[in-house]
Scaffold this active site. Structure first.
Site, PDB file in Angstrom:
ATOM      1  N   SER A  45      -1.928  -6.607  -0.209  1.00 20.76           N
ATOM      2  CA  SER A  45      -2.993  -5.544  -0.624  1.00 20.76           C
ATOM      3  C   SER A  45      -2.113  -4.470  -1.378  1.00 20.76           C
ATOM      4  O   SER A  45      -2.732  -3.537  -1.573  1.00 20.76           O
ATOM      5  CB  SER A  45      -3.464  -4.961   0.751  1.00 20.76           C
ATOM      6  N   LYS A  48      -3.537  -2.980  -4.623  1.00 21.70           N
ATOM      7  CA  LYS A  48      -4.319  -2.058  -4.716  1.00 21.70           C
ATOM      8  C   LYS A  48      -3.867  -1.160  -5.292  1.00 21.70           C
ATOM      9  O   LYS A  48      -4.729  -0.128  -5.766  1.00 21.70           O
ATOM     10  CB  LYS A  48      -5.152  -1.887  -3.278  1.00 21.70           C
ATOM     11  N   SER A 105      -8.424  -0.506   2.692  1.00 20.42           N
ATOM     12  CA  SER A 105      -7.989  -1.806   2.000  1.00 20.42           C
ATOM     13  C   SER A 105      -9.149  -2.730   1.878  1.00 20.42           C
ATOM     14  O   SER A 105      -8.633  -3.902   1.973  1.00 20.42           O
ATOM     15  CB  SER A 105      -6.561  -2.402   2.854  1.00 20.42           C
ATOM     16  N   LYS A 208       0.834   2.723   1.373  1.00 18.14           N
ATOM     17  CA  LYS A 208      -0.081   1.488   1.363  1.00 18.14           C
ATOM     18  C   LYS A 208       0.258   0.407   2.158  1.00 18.14           C
ATOM     19  O   LYS A 208       1.770   0.074   2.075  1.00 18.14           O
ATOM     20  CB  LYS A 208      -0.438   1.206  -0.218  1.00 18.14           C
TER      21      LYS A 208
END
Length: 647
Positions: A45, A48, A105, A208
Site C-alpha cells: 500500500s 497509494k 488505506s 504511510k
C-alpha cells in the site's frame, strides 16, 4: 513419506519477505543509512502515495476539486480489503476518497480515484510509472493504484523514500492528511493504520503503511526534531511491532548522523501531464451516455513541427498620381505664402484689404479706385455710423431711411447702436407724434397674452417693488418724467397705466417691460427681473423685445456646487489573502500556483506581495466582493488558506 513432507511444510513458518531499509536527511536528500535499498520488491500500500500524488497534481492544475463527485466503477468496488465499502455507481466526493486512501488505506477508494483520473486502472498505472520516472524513481513500475500484489508491480526502498520526500515538499498543504489519527470518509469514520508509530515515536508526522503477504510489513515514515528532518523506509517487516521497532532504530540512526545546520535543498516537482478531455466529466465515455464520445481523445501540447512564421502584410505603395497631386498642393501653398502683394487697383488687392484688420482709410483708398459704395466699405471696416441721418446723407439711393413711425424705422434706429433718444424720436413724423395727454397708438393696439396665475402674481410683486425692478440701464426714462405705477387688476386682462396722460414716446415704460416679458418668456420660468446677472445694452427705441430672464436665487444649500468623486475601479475594492510566507519568493510562488489553480475567479486579480512584521503576505487585489468570496470558497475547498480583504 509423503505424509511426513506435507506435515513439515504445513507446520513450518512461512518464509519472511526480503528486508530492505534506507534513511535520508529530509532537508537535503542525503542518504544516512541503507540496506538493500535498490532491491525491487513489492511495495504493497505504499503505492497509494503515488496515487495521491497524482490526485494532488490534478487539484493543483484545476481539473479536480475536493468537492468533485466521483462515480465508483465496478472494478473499484470489487477490490478486496482493506475497503471503505463503496458500491458500483455510487457518487462520492474526492475529499472522502483521499481520506480513506491515505488514512485507512482503502483499496476501493484508491482504485476509484485512479479510474476517474485515468479512465481505467491500466491507463492510470501507466501515468503512475511515467510520474515515477520524472521524480527519479528509476526502479519502480506500477500496475494498479492500490498496491495489491500484481505481476511486475515492483519498487524499491530508495524510490519510496524519494516519493515520501516529494509529498512533503511538493504538496505541503495536503501532507497533514498522513498524520491524522481519524477522519470522516463520508460513508464511515476511518482510523489511521500508522497510529501506533505516530504515537510512539517523538516528532513523527507520517506518512504511510503497507502490507501484503508477498511484501510483508512496509512503512515510510517522517519525523522532525529541532532543525533536523529524517525520512526512512522499511520493506519486509515480519509484523507491525517488528516493523515499528525497525523504524525506530532507523530514525535514531538518522537523527544521530544528520547535522544541525544545513542548507535546505527541496526536490524538483514532477511536471503535470496534459489532461484527458474525456476524463473531465464522469461517464462521458460510457456507451449511450448523453454527450458521450466514441473514443478517448488525448490532448498533447508537445511541439512536433516548427512552421515558418507568416510573412508580414505588405504596405501598399502610394500611386504616382497621388504623389504628384500632393507635391503640387504643397508647391501651391508655398507659392501663395511667399507671393508678393497684389498691385493696387486690382480685385486681389481689394480682397486682401477686406480680409485684413487694416485701418478704415485703407478700405476707403481701395474704394476710390474701384468706385465702390462708401457705406459698404464702412460696414466692412466695422466703423459704426454715429447718426442714421448722416448715413442717409452720404448716399440716399443706397440707404434711404424707412418711413417714420414704422417698426422698420425703429429697428433701423436701434441697429445704429449709438443714436441718442432725440434722434430716435425725430424718426417719427411730427404729424403722427402722439400728444402729451394721449396714449401710444402702438401700445393701445396691443394686448398681452394671458399668463399663468403664478407668473402674473410674480409680475405684480416685481413691479410694485421699485428696488426689485430691472436696472436703470434696461429702460430709457426722462429725468423729469414721473414713474407710472402699473396696476394689474386681473391676469389675462389688458395692462394700462395709472396715469395715461404721461408721455410715452422717448422712453420705455414699465408697461412695455412687463408686456415684453410676458409675451416672450417661457411659461415654465419664473420671472425674476430684479436679479439680472449682466445688464443688457442700452436700448433707446421703443422696440418690444424680450427681457432676459434672470436666474433664480436658489437657497444657499441648493446653489452650492456639489463635487461627486466617481470610483474608477468599478467597485473592485476587495481582495483575497492566501497566507504569509518567510520570503518574497515564496509569496510570489504561492500567488502563481494559486492563480494557475483558480484562474476562473482570480484571472482579473492583481497579484501583490507586502511585507509586514518580517513575513510576506500574498494577496490578489482588485476584485469585486462576489469574486473575492467565490475565490475564497473555492480555495478553502482545496485546503488552501484564504481570507477576503478590503471592502
Amino acid at each position: 513419506m509423503a505424509f511426513v513432507v506435507s506435515t513439515v511444510v504445513v507446520t513450518s513458518p512461512l518464509q519472511a519477505a526480503p528486508f530492505a531499509a534506507i534513511v535520508m536527511d529530509g532537508r537535503t536528500g542525503e542518504v544516512l543509512y541503507e540496506k538493500n535499498a535498490d532491491t525491487r520488491l513489492h511495495p504493497a500500500s505504499l503505492t497509494k502515495m503515488m496515487t495521491l500524488y497524482i490526485v494532488f497534481q490534478e487539484i493543483e492544475a484545476g481539473r479536480l476539486t475536493l468537492d468533485t463527485k466521483v462515480t465508483v466503477s465496478k472494478y473499484a468496488a470489487s477490490q478486496p480489503p482493506s475497503r471503505l465499502g463503496l458500491k458500483p455507481g455510487q457518487k462520492i466526493a474526492v475529499r472522502y476518497l483521499i481520506r480513506a486512501a491515505a488514512i485507512k488505506s482503502a483499496n476501493d477508494a484508491a482504485a476509484t480515484l485512479g479510474d476517474h483520473i485515468g479512465g481505467d486502472h491500466v491507463a492510470f498505472a501507466k501515468r503512475m510509472t511515467r510520474t515515477a520516472r520524472q521524480l527519479g524513481m528509476h526502479n519502480t513500475t506500477f500496475k494498479n493504484a492500490h498496491g495489491l500484489t500484481s505481476d511486475g508491480h515492483l519498487s524499491t526502498a530508495r524510490d519510496m523514500n524519494i516519493l515520501g520526500r516529494h509529498l512533503f515538499y511538493d504538496f505541503p498543504q495536503y501532507y497533514h492528511i498522513f498524520s491524522r489519527r481519524t477522519a470522516d470518509a463520508g460513508v464511515a469514520q476511518v482510523s489511521n493504520t500508522n497510529t501506533r508509530f505516530l504515537d510512539a515515536y517523538e516528532g513523527a508526522d507520517g506518512i504511510k503503511t503497507g502490507y501484503t503477504v508477498a511484501a510483508g510489513f512496509n512503512l515510510t515514515a517522517s519525523a522532525h526534531r529541532g532543525k533536523k528532518h529524517v525520512i526512512a523506509t522499511v520493506f519486509g517487516g515480519t509484523s507491525t511491532a517488528n516493523r515499528n521497532a525497525k523504524m525506530k532504530e532507523l530514525m535514531d540512526i538518522g537523527f544521530g548522523k544528520a547535522p544541525n545546520n544545513v542548507k535546505e535543498q527541496p526536490p524538483v516537482a514532477a511536471a503535470v501531464e496534459d489532461a484527458l478531455v474525456a476524463s473531465l466529466e464522469s461517464g462521458i465515455d460510457e456507451i449511450d451516455a448523453e454527450g458521450g464520445a466514441g473514443k478517448t481523445v488525448r490532448v498533447s501540447g508537445e511541439v512536433k513541427v516548427s512552421p515558418r512564421p507568416k510573412a508580414r502584410p505588405s504596405i501598399p505603395a502610394v500611386p504616382d498620381e497621388v504623389v504628384v497631386a500632393m507635391n503640387a498642393s504643397i508647391e501651391d501653398a508655398l507659392a501663395e505664402a511667399t507671393a508678393a502683394p497684389a498691385p493696387e487697383g486690382t480685385l486681389e488687392f481689394q480682397a486682401e484689404a477686406m480680409t485684413t484688420e487694416a485701418a478704415p482709410e485703407t478700405a476707403l483708398a481701395a474704394a476710390e479706385v474701384l468706385e465702390a459704395p462708401v457705406e459698404e466699405l464702412l460696414a466692412e471696416a466695422a466703423t459704426p455710423v454715429e447718426d442714421a441721418t448722416a448715413l442717409a446723407a452720404v448716399d440716399p439711393a443706397v440707404s434711404a431711411p424707412a418711413e417714420p413711425g414704422t417698426l422698420e424705422a425703429q429697428a433701423a434706429a436701434l441697429k445704429s447702436g449709438g443714436a441718442p433718444a432725440e434722434t430716435l424720436v425725430a424718426a417719427l413724423p411730427e404729424a403722427e407724434a402722439p400728444p402729451a395727454d394721449a396714449a401710444d397708438p402702438a401700445l393701445a393696439a396691443l394686448k398681452p397674452k394671458a399668463r399663468p396665475d403664478e407668473v402674473a402674481e410674480t409680475a405684480v410683486a416685481e413691479v410694485k417693488e421699485p428696488e426689485a425692478s430691472l436696472p436703470l440701464e434696461e429702460v430709457v426714462v426722462a429725468e423729469a418724467a414721473p414713474q407710472p405705477e402699473l396696476v394689474v387688476t386681473d391676469p389675462g386682462t389688458e395692462v394700462a397705466l395709472a396715469d395715461p396722460a404721461l408721455p410715452l414716446m422717448g422712453e420705455v415704460t414699465e408697461v412695455e417691460t412687463v408686456a415684453g416679458a410676458a409675451n416672450l418668456a417661457p411659461p415654465d420660468i419664473e420671472l425674476a427681473a430684479a436679479s439680472v446677472a449682466a445688464p443688457l445694452p442700452k436700448r433707446q427705441a421703443p422696440i418690444f423685445d424680450a427681457v432676459a430672464a434672470a436666474e433664480e436665487d436658489l437657497p444657499a444649500e441648493e446653489s452650492q456646487e456639489v463635487v461627486v468623486v466617481m470610483s474608477t475601479s468599478g467597485g473592485r475594492h476587495f481582495g483575497v489573502n492566501v497566507g504569509e510566507f518567510p520570503s518574497r519568493y515564496d509569496a510570489e510562488k504561492a500567488l502563481l500556483k494559486t492563480a494557475l489553480a483558480e484562474s476562473a475567479t482570480l484571472n482579473d486579480g492583481l497579484r501583490k506581495t507586502t511585507q509586514s512584521g518580517g513575513a510576506w503576505r500574498a494577496s490578489f487585489m482588485g476584485l469585486t466582493e462576489e469574486q473575492a468570496e467565490l475565490a475564497c470558497r473555492r480555495l478553502t475547498a482545496r485546503a488552501i488558506p484564504c481570507e477576503t480583504v478590503g471592502g
